[in-house]
Design an enzyme around this catalytic site. Structure first.
Site, short mmCIF file in Angstrom:
data_model
loop_
_atom_site.label_atom_id
_atom_site.label_comp_id
_atom_site.label_asym_id
_atom_site.label_seq_id
_atom_site.Cartn_x
_atom_site.Cartn_y
_atom_site.Cartn_z
N GLU A 1 -8.38 -0.25 5.84
CA GLU A 1 -7.19 -0.10 5.01
C GLU A 1 -7.69 -0.13 3.58
OE1 GLU A 1 -4.13 0.54 5.64
OE2 GLU A 1 -3.69 -0.14 7.65
N GLU B 1 11.28 1.57 11.07
CA GLU B 1 10.43 0.62 11.76
C GLU B 1 11.20 -0.56 12.34
OE1 GLU B 1 6.62 -2.21 10.63
OE2 GLU B 1 6.75 -0.21 9.76
N TYR C 1 -5.73 -3.72 -2.15
CA TYR C 1 -6.65 -4.36 -1.22
C TYR C 1 -7.43 -3.35 -0.40
CZ TYR C 1 -3.68 -3.46 2.86
OH TYR C 1 -2.98 -2.86 3.87
N HIS D 1 4.17 3.93 3.59
CA HIS D 1 3.62 4.83 2.59
C HIS D 1 4.75 5.69 2.02
CE1 HIS D 1 0.40 4.00 5.50
NE2 HIS D 1 -0.39 4.01 4.46
N GLU E 1 -5.86 0.51 -0.01
CA GLU E 1 -4.56 0.87 -0.56
C GLU E 1 -4.28 0.23 -1.91
OE1 GLU E 1 -2.24 1.37 3.70
OE2 GLU E 1 -1.92 -0.47 2.57
N HIS F 1 -5.40 5.23 -1.12
CA HIS F 1 -4.11 5.90 -1.07
C HIS F 1 -2.98 4.93 -1.41
CE1 HIS F 1 -4.68 4.34 3.03
NE2 HIS F 1 -3.36 4.29 3.12
N TRP G 1 -3.80 -8.84 4.56
CA TRP G 1 -3.01 -8.57 3.36
C TRP G 1 -1.87 -9.57 3.19
CZ3 TRP G 1 -3.44 -5.12 7.43
CH2 TRP G 1 -2.31 -4.92 8.21
N CYS H 1 5.36 -2.59 6.26
CA CYS H 1 4.58 -1.84 5.28
C CYS H 1 4.83 -0.36 5.52
CB CYS H 1 3.08 -2.09 5.44
SG CYS H 1 2.59 -3.80 5.19
N HIS I 1 -6.45 6.99 8.08
CA HIS I 1 -7.01 5.67 8.41
C HIS I 1 -8.18 5.81 9.39
CE1 HIS I 1 -2.93 4.78 6.92
NE2 HIS I 1 -3.56 3.77 6.35
#
Length: 190
Positions: A116, A89, A106, A71, A118, A34, A163, A69, A27
């Site tokens: 961002e 989280e 987005y 990955h 992604e 990604h 987002w 959110c 980032h």
């Protein structure tokens, strides 16, 4: 003890995996495309969990957003990644992970210039209790009615992650607790 380096899956413009990179280095002002995911967690009453990003976050610190959110690791199934990230989280057990917006993608630029970029399928899940979030991830959290969230994002979009607004718009007013998934009884936090 060896520390595990978290990696993200890099993608070409068509969404084909083309490699991996350490998450900590991805980032930037020139973030490569990604793979990621977003999750909207509902409780037994049909309310959705919103979180306020920690002030220490590198991007969009202090804004309200969807539940969480993350990955997926290279080769990791989305459902496994979502359950793992909810625990890490939010300190939250979830179930009934269901795709909601499988083609969501987005690109957004934070005020600091960090991008961002992604392909970010969106999922819903149901909570087993209340979150106990990690301080480095979440400053605050709240359970809200889906209609109230739509109204708040429409009235004050600057207070929310971009987002989240785009995801709610993609749902086109149909944003509500998943009806097809069984919603467990709420479990009191221990």
């Amino acid at each position: 003890m060896t520390e595990t380096i978290e990696s993200v899956v890099l993608l070409d413009d068509d969404g084909t995996p083309v490699g991996t990179a350490p998450k900590a280095t991805v980032h930037t002002a020139d973030t490569p495309l990604h793979l990621a995911f977003s999750c909207h967690v509902f409780d037994a009453r049909g309310r959705v969990l919103v979180t306020r990003r920690a002030l220490s976050k590198a991007t969009w610190p202090g804004v309200w957003t969807n539940s969480f959110c993350g990955h997926p690791a290279p080769g990791e199934d989305f459902a496994e990644a979502i359950v793992r990230r909810a625990e890490r989280e939010l300190g939250l057990r979830i179930g009934a992970v269901t795709p909601a917006l499988p083609d969501f993608r987005y690109r957004a630029v934070d005020a600091s210039g960090v991008v961002e970029n992604e392909i970010c399928p969106v999922f819903t899940a149901v909570a087993e209790g209340d979150p106990q979030p990690a301080d480095d991830e979440v400053a605050e959290w709240a359970w809200v009615e889906p209609a109230q969230l739509r109204e708040a994002v429409a009235a004050t979009p600057f207070a929310y992650s971009p987002w989240l607004g785009w995801q709610l718009a993609a749902w086109q007013g149909a944003y509500a607790a998943p009806q097809s998934a069984p919603i467990p009884d709420a479990v009191s936090p221990s």
